[in-house]
Scaffold this motif. Structure first.
Motif, short mmCIF file in Angstrom:
data_model
loop_
_atom_site.label_atom_id
_atom_site.label_comp_id
_atom_site.label_asym_id
_atom_site.label_seq_id
_atom_site.Cartn_x
_atom_site.Cartn_y
_atom_site.Cartn_z
N ALA A 74 0.79 -1.22 0.00
CA ALA A 74 0.00 0.00 0.00
C ALA A 74 0.83 1.28 0.00
O ALA A 74 0.27 2.36 -0.17
N ASP A 75 2.14 1.14 0.17
CA ASP A 75 2.94 2.35 0.40
C ASP A 75 2.95 3.32 -0.77
O ASP A 75 3.19 4.51 -0.59
N SER A 76 2.69 2.85 -1.99
CA SER A 76 2.75 3.75 -3.14
C SER A 76 1.37 4.17 -3.62
O SER A 76 1.25 4.88 -4.63
N PHE A 77 0.29 3.78 -2.92
CA PHE A 77 -1.06 4.09 -3.37
C PHE A 77 -1.76 5.09 -2.46
O PHE A 77 -1.58 5.07 -1.24
N THR A 78 -2.56 5.93 -3.07
CA THR A 78 -3.38 6.91 -2.35
C THR A 78 -4.83 6.74 -2.79
O THR A 78 -5.11 6.56 -3.97
N ALA A 79 -5.75 6.78 -1.83
CA ALA A 79 -7.18 6.73 -2.15
C ALA A 79 -7.62 8.12 -2.59
O ALA A 79 -7.65 9.06 -1.80
N THR A 80 -7.92 8.26 -3.87
CA THR A 80 -8.27 9.57 -4.43
C THR A 80 -9.77 9.76 -4.58
O THR A 80 -10.21 10.84 -4.99
N ASP A 81 -10.55 8.75 -4.27
CA ASP A 81 -12.01 8.86 -4.39
C ASP A 81 -12.64 7.88 -3.41
O ASP A 81 -12.47 6.67 -3.53
N LEU A 82 -13.36 8.38 -2.44
CA LEU A 82 -14.08 7.55 -1.47
C LEU A 82 -15.52 8.02 -1.44
O LEU A 82 -15.81 9.14 -1.03
N PRO A 84 -19.86 6.18 -1.32
CA PRO A 84 -20.57 4.93 -1.04
C PRO A 84 -20.36 3.88 -2.13
O PRO A 84 -20.69 4.08 -3.29
N ASN A 85 -19.76 2.77 -1.71
CA ASN A 85 -19.57 1.61 -2.56
C ASN A 85 -18.68 1.85 -3.77
O ASN A 85 -18.79 1.15 -4.77
N ARG A 86 -17.80 2.84 -3.69
CA ARG A 86 -16.81 3.04 -4.74
C ARG A 86 -15.54 3.64 -4.14
O ARG A 86 -15.60 4.61 -3.41
N VAL A 87 -14.41 3.02 -4.46
CA VAL A 87 -13.11 3.51 -4.00
C VAL A 87 -12.16 3.52 -5.19
O VAL A 87 -12.14 2.57 -5.98
N GLN A 88 -11.39 4.59 -5.31
CA GLN A 88 -10.37 4.65 -6.36
C GLN A 88 -9.01 4.92 -5.73
O GLN A 88 -8.89 5.77 -4.85
N PHE A 89 -8.01 4.18 -6.19
CA PHE A 89 -6.63 4.35 -5.74
C PHE A 89 -5.76 4.74 -6.93
O PHE A 89 -6.00 4.29 -8.06
N GLN A 90 -4.73 5.51 -6.66
CA GLN A 90 -3.75 5.86 -7.69
C GLN A 90 -2.36 5.78 -7.09
O GLN A 90 -2.15 6.18 -5.93
N ASN A 91 -1.41 5.26 -7.87
CA ASN A 91 -0.06 5.18 -7.33
C ASN A 91 0.64 6.53 -7.44
O ASN A 91 0.16 7.46 -8.09
N VAL A 322 -6.65 11.47 -0.15
CA VAL A 322 -6.68 12.87 -0.55
C VAL A 322 -7.90 13.10 -1.43
O VAL A 322 -8.36 12.18 -2.11
N PRO A 323 -8.44 14.32 -1.42
CA PRO A 323 -9.55 14.60 -2.35
C PRO A 323 -9.06 14.44 -3.78
O PRO A 323 -7.93 14.79 -4.10
N GLY A 324 -9.88 13.87 -4.61
CA GLY A 324 -9.47 13.67 -5.99
C GLY A 324 -10.62 13.82 -6.94
O GLY A 324 -11.78 13.84 -6.55
N ARG A 325 -10.31 13.93 -8.18
CA ARG A 325 -11.32 14.05 -9.22
C ARG A 325 -11.88 12.68 -9.53
O ARG A 325 -11.15 11.74 -9.83
N ASN A 326 -13.20 12.54 -9.45
CA ASN A 326 -13.84 11.26 -9.75
C ASN A 326 -13.59 10.87 -11.18
O ASN A 326 -13.70 11.68 -12.09
N ASP A 327 -13.27 9.61 -11.41
CA ASP A 327 -13.04 9.10 -12.76
C ASP A 327 -13.91 7.88 -12.95
O ASP A 327 -13.62 6.82 -12.42
N ASN A 328 -15.02 8.05 -13.68
CA ASN A 328 -15.98 6.96 -13.83
C ASN A 328 -15.76 6.16 -15.10
O ASN A 328 -16.51 5.24 -15.40
#
Length: 384
Positions: A74-82, A84-91, A322-328
């Protein structure tokens, strides 16, 4: 855990309440079809990324709501979108994105990177398909053929009764794809896991770029047609409302497949529908649908909780947020990938509430973003 009038079956997972939800139970006459219900559990995936296995663990509660997603390492990933029922990570360097989505009874995990080589290697999916307490695994290998198109090989399941389909290879415009489906059944329920690897090549101003993705989608639970005599009789759905209040619905399935004597407790806002399709609405965002279909002496009985209570999943503590731009963009294909049943019954919605088409027709339009059945980004339209 796989579902005639237009209908959408499966747990409504546009966001489920932050309360303890009791496991759901359906009691039926001996030999009757077991109705699909959400169960608590963990799904684990091993994804090949840059030559190193990456694990993604999804935790759901008793109502099927996504409560936690953990990525390792997990050390290189950040949750950029949290949400309900959707999570996005980016390295850290932006070369890989992971999108986890739990919606309307289906789960999907997508991995995007720059090249097919980045997502090539051995992978594994592991989960409790029907909530029986016994996990099932599916192994696979992502690779490339001599022309650089994606391949899927070594697809095998620990479930000896699972049906592994033939790998489908396709090309559309600049995108090439390999897809395989693994079908599970327990006699009264059916469900399909879809694995898809794709690569897209674009050339602009003399510069060629590639985008590769690996997606695994566990489709919603569907009912299996059974002899009418085995299904007919009294049934009870029981569970909990968003505030923890115990709730139940008693009803009768008749030999002709019609539904009668529907009695909810506590009293519902409304009970409506036709002879074969009934919706009990405890409140605007807490509904249970019952559908019974008779064909050639066989009844397919399906019950679906459509609760929208607010729960935003957490992540493992070693992942920064971190806050991030949603990417659907990666989510829109989930409905198309849940085509396991050759049925004509289910229009789902994507994360924006847009209508999907995962079964080629059917009974229940998904909503738009302005009405009465919310999707991941909004409240969907009329589905009744």
């Amino acid at each position: 855990m796989s579902t005639a009038v237009r209908r959408r079956w499966g747990v409504r997972l546009a966001g489920l309440a932050a309360v303890a939800v009791a496991p759901l139970l359906v009691t039926q006459p001996a030999g009757a079809t077991m109705v699909p219900q959400a169960t608590a559990g963990t799904t684990s995936l091993t994804l090949p990324l840059f030559g190193v296995p990456l694990t993604v663990d999804l935790t759901t509660d008793a109502a099927g709501s996504l409560t936690n997603v953990a990525v390792n390492p997990a050390d290189s990933f950040t949750a950029t979108d949290l949400r309900p029922n959707r999570v996005q990570f980016q390295n850290t360097d932006g070369t890989a994105v992971i999108v986890v989505r739990n919606h309307e009874g289906r789960q999907s995990v997508s991995l995007r990177a720059g090249s097919l080589a980045d997502i090539s290697g051995a992978g594994r999916w592991s989960g409790d398909v029907f909530g029986s307490g016994t996990p099932t695994t599916v192994d696979y290998v992502v690779g490339a053929d001599g022309d650089g198109a994606p391949t899927l090989t070594g697809v095998v399941s620990s479930d000896a009764t699972a049906q592994v389909g033939a790998v489908e290879n396709s090309q559309e415009d600049n995108e090439r794809e390999a897809k395989v489906q693994v079908a599970f059944t327990d006699g009264s329920q059916r469900r399909t896991l879809t694995i898809k690897a794709s690569v897209e090549t674009e050339t602009e101003d003399g510069v060629t770029t590639t985008k590769a993705s690996l997606k695994l989608v566990l489709g919603r639970v569907r009912g299996v047609a059974r002899p009418a005599a085995d299904v007919a009789g009294p049934h009870t759905w029981s569970g909990s409302l968003c505030n923890g209040t115990p709730a139940s619905i008693t009803y009768t399935i008749n030999l002709d497949g019609t539904i009668s004597a529907v009695t909810p407790s506590p009293a519902a806002e409304s009970v409506r529908g036709g002879e074969h399709n009934t919706e009990v609405r405890f409140s605007k965002w807490q509904r249970v649908r019952i559908h019974s279909d008779l064909e050639n002496g066989l009844i397919t009985l399906e019950v679906a909780e459509r609760f929208s209570c607010d729960v935003t999943p957490g992540t493992n503590t070693t992942v920064s947020t971190v806050p991030g731009r949603n990417d659907n963009s990666d989510d829109r294909g989930d409905n198309r990938d849940d085509r396991s049943d050759n049925g004509n019954d289910d229009h789902g919605s994507d994360d924006n509430g847009n209508d999907g088409n995962d079964d080629g027709g059917g009974d229940d339009h998904g909503g738009s973003s302005n009405g009465d059945n919310r999707g991941g980004n909004g409240r969907g339209g009329n589905d009744d």
